[in-house]
Write an enzyme that holds these catalytic residues in place. Structure first.
Site, PDB file in Angstrom:
ATOM      1  N   ALA A  19       0.824  -1.225   0.000  1.00 19.25           N
ATOM      2  CA  ALA A  19       0.000   0.000   0.000  1.00 19.25           C
ATOM      3  C   ALA A  19       0.854   1.270   0.000  1.00 19.25           C
ATOM      4  O   ALA A  19       0.334   2.363   0.186  1.00 19.25           O
ATOM      5  CB  ALA A  19      -0.931  -0.008   1.211  1.00 19.25           C
ATOM      6  N   ARG A  21       2.612   2.650  -2.490  1.00 13.95           N
ATOM      7  CA  ARG A  21       2.645   3.445  -3.737  1.00 13.95           C
ATOM      8  C   ARG A  21       1.818   2.739  -4.793  1.00 13.95           C
ATOM      9  O   ARG A  21       1.305   1.635  -4.565  1.00 13.95           O
ATOM     10  CB  ARG A  21       4.095   3.658  -4.206  1.00 13.95           C
ATOM     11  CG  ARG A  21       4.899   2.374  -4.327  1.00 13.95           C
ATOM     12  CD  ARG A  21       6.404   2.657  -4.406  1.00 13.95           C
ATOM     13  NE  ARG A  21       7.180   1.420  -4.241  1.00 13.95           N
ATOM     14  CZ  ARG A  21       7.596   0.652  -5.249  1.00 13.95           C
ATOM     15  NH1 ARG A  21       7.342   1.006  -6.492  1.00 13.95           N
ATOM     16  NH2 ARG A  21       8.272  -0.455  -5.021  1.00 13.95           N
ATOM     17  N   SER A 139      -3.098  -9.998 -13.422  1.00 17.46           N
ATOM     18  CA  SER A 139      -2.737  -9.286 -14.657  1.00 17.46           C
ATOM     19  C   SER A 139      -3.220 -10.082 -15.850  1.00 17.46           C
ATOM     20  O   SER A 139      -3.202 -11.321 -15.821  1.00 17.46           O
ATOM     21  CB  SER A 139      -1.219  -9.133 -14.725  1.00 17.46           C
ATOM     22  OG  SER A 139      -0.832  -8.727 -16.018  1.00 17.46           O
ATOM     23  N   TYR A 155       6.741 -13.543 -14.138  1.00 13.59           N
ATOM     24  CA  TYR A 155       5.620 -12.666 -13.781  1.00 13.59           C
ATOM     25  C   TYR A 155       4.311 -13.252 -14.323  1.00 13.59           C
ATOM     26  O   TYR A 155       3.316 -13.352 -13.612  1.00 13.59           O
ATOM     27  CB  TYR A 155       5.856 -11.269 -14.352  1.00 13.59           C
ATOM     28  CG  TYR A 155       4.771 -10.271 -14.017  1.00 13.59           C
ATOM     29  CD1 TYR A 155       4.761  -9.621 -12.788  1.00 13.59           C
ATOM     30  CD2 TYR A 155       3.761  -9.970 -14.933  1.00 13.59           C
ATOM     31  CE1 TYR A 155       3.764  -8.696 -12.473  1.00 13.59           C
ATOM     32  CE2 TYR A 155       2.775  -9.052 -14.633  1.00 13.59           C
ATOM     33  CZ  TYR A 155       2.773  -8.412 -13.401  1.00 13.59           C
ATOM     34  OH  TYR A 155       1.778  -7.507 -13.100  1.00 13.59           O
ATOM     35  N   LYS A 159       1.117 -14.769 -12.030  1.00 13.02           N
ATOM     36  CA  LYS A 159      -0.267 -14.266 -12.072  1.00 13.02           C
ATOM     37  C   LYS A 159      -1.240 -15.381 -12.475  1.00 13.02           C
ATOM     38  O   LYS A 159      -2.381 -15.412 -12.017  1.00 13.02           O
ATOM     39  CB  LYS A 159      -0.371 -13.066 -13.013  1.00 13.02           C
ATOM     40  CG  LYS A 159       0.439 -11.847 -12.542  1.00 13.02           C
ATOM     41  CD  LYS A 159      -0.002 -11.351 -11.168  1.00 13.02           C
ATOM     42  CE  LYS A 159       0.678 -10.041 -10.782  1.00 13.02           C
ATOM     43  NZ  LYS A 159       0.299  -9.558  -9.444  1.00 13.02           N
TER      44      LYS A 159
END
Ligand code: NAP
Length: 232
Positions: A19, A21, A139, A155, A159
């Site tokens: 939390a 950024r 994503s 990545y 996901k």
């Protein structure tokens, strides 16, 4: 899509990871502004500057920090209505044959093992109250409807795995009142994308924060973008 939503989140408690950024900061802001008591997860709690949120130390790769965070929420608030698994890292843009092993490990540990472990420890609190929500910030790169190729393999796979967590939570706990959903925030300007993306963090946070407001009769076990279901 017409879905039953809480207009306000007064009396509800949320935990948002990552939390400090980007999209996570905006999700935490929206949930706090909607009335929730928000625990804002951060590796360094001094990075949380919002005065209407409770900064909580939470590196999702550290099991001891996960258990300490859940214990603190249990002691202070005695309930957890919303868990947003947002914290994430992007690995290098190499293809798999060129990717350093430690980069694969860091990505899977943060984006997949972290949410699984945190959710495991949070489940007793989440299941205490029917209608709790888990929002997994995934994503479109994790979609497996079509063939996967290109850069960021760890990545992408992290996901895909996170979406697997959503389906598992739905299959195992929906009958106990848990609503678990995955969401793709779209392509958002954050440190992760180096400012090249078209969406603002506020726009990226819109659908995750909307999912956090789902009432018990709302759908679970789905993957969403722009408040609509998308393919896995
Ligand atoms: P970001 O600006 O780089 O922020 C990442 C956040 O994750 C930061 O708060 C960071 O904390 C935190 N984090 C990283 N490793 C952590 C760890 N081990 N434990 C706890 N927190 C950790 O990224 P973002 O774009 O907002 O991404 C947020 C989520 O959206 C990610 O899951 C990402 O995969 C997903 N997403 C983003 C996009 C996009 O276009 N931006 C698209 C699809 C999905 P520190 O400040 O301590 O580093």
């Amino acid at each position: 899509m017409d879905v039953p939503l809480y207009d306000g989140l007064g009396g509800q408690v949320a935990l948002v990871t990552g939390a400090t950024r980007g999209i996570g900061e905006q999700i935490a802001t929206e949930l706090a502004d909607t009335g929730a008591t928000v625990y804002a997860g951060a590796r360094d709690p001094t990075d949380i500057t919002a005065t209407n949120q409770r900064a909580i130390e939470l590196d999702v790769t550290e099991e001891s920090e996960i258990t300490a965070a859940v214990d603190r929420i249990d002691t202070e608030a005695g309930q957890l209505d919303i868990l947003v698994n947002n914290a994430g890292v992007m690995d290098s843009r190499d293809s798999l044959d060129e990717m350093p092993t430690d980069s694969i490990e860091r990505t899977l540990t943060t984006n997949l093992h972290g949410p699984i472990t945190l959710t495991k420890y949070a489940l007793p609190l989440l299941l205490d109250r029917s209608g709790s929500r888990v929002v997994n910030v995934s994503s479109g790169l994790g979609q497996i409807t079509d063939a996967q190729s290109g850069d960021m393999p760890a990545y992408r796979i992290s996901k895909t795995g996170l979406n697997g967590l959503t389906k598992y939570l739905h299959g195992e706990y929906h009958d106990n009142g848990l609503l678990a959903n995955s969401v793709c925030p779209g392509y958002v300007q954050t440190d992760m994308t180096s400012g090249t993306a078209p969406r603002t963090p506020q726009e990226g946070a819109e659908t995750p924060a909307w999912l956090a407001r789902f009432k018990p009769a709302a759908p679970g076990g789905r993957f969403w973008r722009d408040k609509r279901p998308i393919d896995w």
